[in-house]
Enzyme design. Sequence first.
Site, PDB file in Angstrom:
ATOM      1  N   ARG A  93      11.882  -5.082   5.348  1.00 47.55           N
ATOM      2  CA  ARG A  93      11.679  -3.695   4.919  1.00 47.55           C
ATOM      3  C   ARG A  93      12.517  -2.690   5.703  1.00 47.55           C
ATOM      4  O   ARG A  93      12.723  -2.823   6.898  1.00 47.55           O
ATOM      5  CB  ARG A  93      10.203  -3.375   5.119  1.00 47.55           C
ATOM      6  CG  ARG A  93       9.859  -1.915   5.002  1.00 47.55           C
ATOM      7  CD  ARG A  93       8.404  -1.707   4.990  1.00 47.55           C
ATOM      8  NE  ARG A  93       7.768  -2.138   6.225  1.00 47.55           N
ATOM      9  CZ  ARG A  93       6.465  -2.070   6.416  1.00 47.55           C
ATOM     10  NH1 ARG A  93       5.682  -1.644   5.453  1.00 47.55           N
ATOM     11  NH2 ARG A  93       5.950  -2.461   7.551  1.00 47.55           N
TER      12      ARG A  93
ATOM     13  N   LYS B 186       0.831  -1.211   0.000  1.00 49.38           N
ATOM     14  CA  LYS B 186       0.000   0.000   0.000  1.00 49.38           C
ATOM     15  C   LYS B 186       0.867   1.264   0.000  1.00 49.38           C
ATOM     16  O   LYS B 186       0.652   2.164  -0.804  1.00 49.38           O
ATOM     17  CB  LYS B 186      -0.918   0.024   1.247  1.00 49.38           C
ATOM     18  CG  LYS B 186      -1.827  -1.196   1.367  1.00 49.38           C
ATOM     19  CD  LYS B 186      -2.738  -1.114   2.593  1.00 49.38           C
ATOM     20  CE  LYS B 186      -2.005  -1.102   3.926  1.00 49.38           C
ATOM     21  NZ  LYS B 186      -1.332  -2.393   4.265  1.00 49.38           N
TER      22      LYS B 186
ATOM     23  N   ARG C 284      -0.745  -8.356  13.209  1.00 42.64           N
ATOM     24  CA  ARG C 284      -1.311  -7.370  12.270  1.00 42.64           C
ATOM     25  C   ARG C 284      -2.131  -8.067  11.195  1.00 42.64           C
ATOM     26  O   ARG C 284      -3.179  -7.567  10.769  1.00 42.64           O
ATOM     27  CB  ARG C 284      -0.185  -6.523  11.673  1.00 42.64           C
ATOM     28  CG  ARG C 284       0.383  -5.528  12.707  1.00 42.64           C
ATOM     29  CD  ARG C 284       1.798  -5.084  12.400  1.00 42.64           C
ATOM     30  NE  ARG C 284       1.948  -4.435  11.105  1.00 42.64           N
ATOM     31  CZ  ARG C 284       3.119  -4.234  10.512  1.00 42.64           C
ATOM     32  NH1 ARG C 284       4.241  -4.625  11.090  1.00 42.64           N
ATOM     33  NH2 ARG C 284       3.164  -3.642   9.340  1.00 42.64           N
TER      34      ARG C 284
ATOM     35  N   ARG D 288      11.014  -0.260  11.187  1.00 47.20           N
ATOM     36  CA  ARG D 288       9.897  -0.006  12.097  1.00 47.20           C
ATOM     37  C   ARG D 288       9.895  -0.981  13.271  1.00 47.20           C
ATOM     38  O   ARG D 288      10.189  -2.156  13.103  1.00 47.20           O
ATOM     39  CB  ARG D 288       8.578  -0.137  11.332  1.00 47.20           C
ATOM     40  CG  ARG D 288       8.043   1.198  10.865  1.00 47.20           C
ATOM     41  CD  ARG D 288       6.977   1.075   9.841  1.00 47.20           C
ATOM     42  NE  ARG D 288       5.828   0.273  10.254  1.00 47.20           N
ATOM     43  CZ  ARG D 288       4.771   0.064   9.492  1.00 47.20           C
ATOM     44  NH1 ARG D 288       4.718   0.603   8.283  1.00 47.20           N
ATOM     45  NH2 ARG D 288       3.767  -0.675   9.907  1.00 47.20           N
TER      46      ARG D 288
ATOM     47  N   ARG E 119     -10.032   0.956   8.077  1.00 48.35           N
ATOM     48  CA  ARG E 119      -9.623  -0.372   8.534  1.00 48.35           C
ATOM     49  C   ARG E 119     -10.716  -1.073   9.317  1.00 48.35           C
ATOM     50  O   ARG E 119     -10.535  -2.226   9.710  1.00 48.35           O
ATOM     51  CB  ARG E 119      -8.424  -0.222   9.445  1.00 48.35           C
ATOM     52  CG  ARG E 119      -7.105  -0.664   8.834  1.00 48.35           C
ATOM     53  CD  ARG E 119      -6.039  -0.311   9.847  1.00 48.35           C
ATOM     54  NE  ARG E 119      -4.830  -1.031   9.718  1.00 48.35           N
ATOM     55  CZ  ARG E 119      -3.749  -0.608   9.068  1.00 48.35           C
ATOM     56  NH1 ARG E 119      -3.774   0.513   8.400  1.00 48.35           N
ATOM     57  NH2 ARG E 119      -2.659  -1.325   9.075  1.00 48.35           N
TER      58      ARG E 119
HETATM   59  P1  AP5 Z   1       4.846  -1.637   1.841  1.00 44.49           P
HETATM   60  O1  AP5 Z   1       4.506  -0.820   0.649  1.00 44.49           O
HETATM   61  O2  AP5 Z   1       5.583  -0.957   2.930  1.00 44.49           O
HETATM   62  O3  AP5 Z   1       3.529  -2.365   2.378  1.00 44.49           O
HETATM   63  P2  AP5 Z   1       2.254  -1.805   3.148  1.00 44.49           P
HETATM   64  O4  AP5 Z   1       1.075  -2.471   2.581  1.00 44.49           O
HETATM   65  O5  AP5 Z   1       2.283  -0.299   3.141  1.00 44.49           O
HETATM   66  O6  AP5 Z   1       2.579  -2.411   4.576  1.00 44.49           O
HETATM   67  P3  AP5 Z   1       2.533  -1.787   6.016  1.00 44.49           P
HETATM   68  O7  AP5 Z   1       3.247  -2.766   6.872  1.00 44.49           O
HETATM   69  O8  AP5 Z   1       3.012  -0.379   6.049  1.00 44.49           O
HETATM   70  O9  AP5 Z   1       1.025  -1.839   6.285  1.00 44.49           O
HETATM   71  P4  AP5 Z   1       0.338  -1.884   7.618  1.00 44.49           P
HETATM   72  O10 AP5 Z   1      -1.053  -1.816   7.153  1.00 44.49           O
HETATM   73  O11 AP5 Z   1       0.672  -3.003   8.513  1.00 44.49           O
HETATM   74  O12 AP5 Z   1       0.975  -0.612   8.347  1.00 44.49           O
HETATM   75  P5  AP5 Z   1       0.410   0.853   8.662  1.00 44.49           P
HETATM   76  O13 AP5 Z   1       1.543   1.774   8.687  1.00 44.49           O
HETATM   77  O14 AP5 Z   1      -0.766   1.163   7.818  1.00 44.49           O
HETATM   78  O15 AP5 Z   1       5.658  -2.918   1.362  1.00 44.49           O
HETATM   79  C1  AP5 Z   1       6.256  -3.787   2.295  1.00 44.49           C
HETATM   80  C2  AP5 Z   1       7.643  -4.223   1.788  1.00 44.49           C
HETATM   81  O16 AP5 Z   1       7.491  -5.062   0.645  1.00 44.49           O
HETATM   82  C3  AP5 Z   1       8.522  -3.050   1.346  1.00 44.49           C
HETATM   83  O17 AP5 Z   1       9.848  -3.344   1.724  1.00 44.49           O
HETATM   84  C4  AP5 Z   1       8.384  -3.031  -0.170  1.00 44.49           C
HETATM   85  O18 AP5 Z   1       9.573  -2.560  -0.799  1.00 44.49           O
HETATM   86  C5  AP5 Z   1       8.120  -4.494  -0.481  1.00 44.49           C
HETATM   87  N1  AP5 Z   1       7.184  -4.655  -1.600  1.00 44.49           N
HETATM   88  C6  AP5 Z   1       6.080  -3.907  -1.860  1.00 44.49           C
HETATM   89  N2  AP5 Z   1       5.440  -4.375  -2.946  1.00 44.49           N
HETATM   90  C7  AP5 Z   1       6.133  -5.458  -3.372  1.00 44.49           C
HETATM   91  C8  AP5 Z   1       5.971  -6.371  -4.456  1.00 44.49           C
HETATM   92  N3  AP5 Z   1       4.951  -6.264  -5.336  1.00 44.49           N
HETATM   93  N4  AP5 Z   1       6.880  -7.381  -4.582  1.00 44.49           N
HETATM   94  C9  AP5 Z   1       7.918  -7.489  -3.697  1.00 44.49           C
HETATM   95  N5  AP5 Z   1       8.131  -6.634  -2.673  1.00 44.49           N
HETATM   96  C10 AP5 Z   1       7.243  -5.631  -2.495  1.00 44.49           C
HETATM   97  O19 AP5 Z   1      -0.154   0.614  10.141  1.00 44.49           O
HETATM   98  C11 AP5 Z   1       0.714   0.358  11.227  1.00 44.49           C
HETATM   99  C12 AP5 Z   1      -0.091   0.288  12.519  1.00 44.49           C
HETATM  100  O20 AP5 Z   1      -0.738   1.576  12.749  1.00 44.49           O
HETATM  101  C13 AP5 Z   1      -1.241  -0.718  12.527  1.00 44.49           C
HETATM  102  O21 AP5 Z   1      -0.791  -1.998  12.913  1.00 44.49           O
HETATM  103  C14 AP5 Z   1      -2.207  -0.081  13.533  1.00 44.49           C
HETATM  104  O22 AP5 Z   1      -1.782  -0.333  14.851  1.00 44.49           O
HETATM  105  C15 AP5 Z   1      -2.052   1.407  13.260  1.00 44.49           C
HETATM  106  N6  AP5 Z   1      -3.014   1.938  12.264  1.00 44.49           N
HETATM  107  C16 AP5 Z   1      -2.727   2.488  11.056  1.00 44.49           C
HETATM  108  N7  AP5 Z   1      -3.842   2.881  10.416  1.00 44.49           N
HETATM  109  C17 AP5 Z   1      -4.877   2.541  11.251  1.00 44.49           C
HETATM  110  C18 AP5 Z   1      -6.290   2.683  11.139  1.00 44.49           C
HETATM  111  N8  AP5 Z   1      -6.863   3.228  10.024  1.00 44.49           N
HETATM  112  N9  AP5 Z   1      -7.045   2.242  12.166  1.00 44.49           N
HETATM  113  C19 AP5 Z   1      -6.482   1.677  13.277  1.00 44.49           C
HETATM  114  N10 AP5 Z   1      -5.152   1.517  13.438  1.00 44.49           N
HETATM  115  C20 AP5 Z   1      -4.357   1.956  12.430  1.00 44.49           C
END
Ligand code: AP5
Length: 217
Positions: A127, A13, A172, A161, A88
């Site tokens: 990552r 994402k 997660r 992270r 979410r």
């Molecule tokens: P990356 O693009 O970083 O993936 P992502 O989907 O953004 O993963 P996140 O871990 O950031 O998502 P998340 O939903 O757990 O975290 P968030 O910050 O939203 O890609 C991952 C890796 O793979 C990278 O190294 C990339 O280079 C590689 N990659 C990407 N695409 C690829 C491909 N096609 N092939 C190979 N490699 C690839 O949330 C964190 C925390 O915040 C949550 O756990 C929660 O506690 C809180 N939070 C955030 N938003 C909310 C909400 N709306 N409500 C409640 N809690 C929330």
Amino acid sequence: PVLILLGPPGAGKGTQARMLEEDFGLIQLSTGDMLRAAVAQGTEAGSAAKAVMAAGGLVSDDIVLAILRDRMAQPDTAKGIILDGFPRTAGQAAALDSLLAAKGQKVTAAISLEVDDEAMVGRVSGRFTCGTCGEGYHDQFKQPAHAGTCDKCGGSDFKRRADDNAETVRERLKAYHAQTAPLIAYYDGKGVLERIDAMADIGAVRSTLGRIVMGVS
Ligand code: AP5
Ligand code: ZN
């Protein structure tokens, strides 16, 4: 347009939202980034969110919605937004609908990045990001062209992270399946759902997304 990227941790994402910013001039709104900034600044919301995030759970709707509302009120969002990691929960999806309705808008497309859970543990654990400009990298899939130097800004301070360890990633993933995956059916019911194969490489996913965005803009 108002685009939503749905998908479990590691689905890509953040990677794709930043590319859509570059390709289409849209604004990435990542609630994960906003919450991490609140934690780093030690705000009241950040202090409340810190332990939940470290454990891999979801932060309360109240906190997330307050942060997102403030951000959406800023004028740059008029260029069009990509919501990354929001909504979410069913409550967040309903709140988003009313927020948009108040501005005469609605969700243009909700794009589900479909991936394999086990592969996500490896993606997330490998990552790292540039501490200066935020560019994302991966031990196997996306190394900087010159080791130790950011491709984008030339910085050399890389970060991992706190929640990117295998155990927290599994929590997660559980939170995703229990609370977020039901939104796929919610947006399908509204006729705005697009599913894409996000096991494909980063460039292929970028092209597929580009075609979707051009089709709806
Ligand atoms: P990356 O693009 O970083 O993936 P992502 O989907 O953004 O993963 P996140 O871990 O950031 O998502 P998340 O939903 O757990 O975290 P968030 O910050 O939203 O890609 C991952 C890796 O793979 C990278 O190294 C990339 O280079 C590689 N990659 C990407 N695409 C690829 C491909 N096609 N092939 C190979 N490699 C690839 O949330 C964190 C925390 O915040 C949550 O756990 C929660 O506690 C809180 N939070 C955030 N938003 C909310 C909400 N709306 N409500 C409640 N809690 C929330
Ligand atoms: Zn950088």
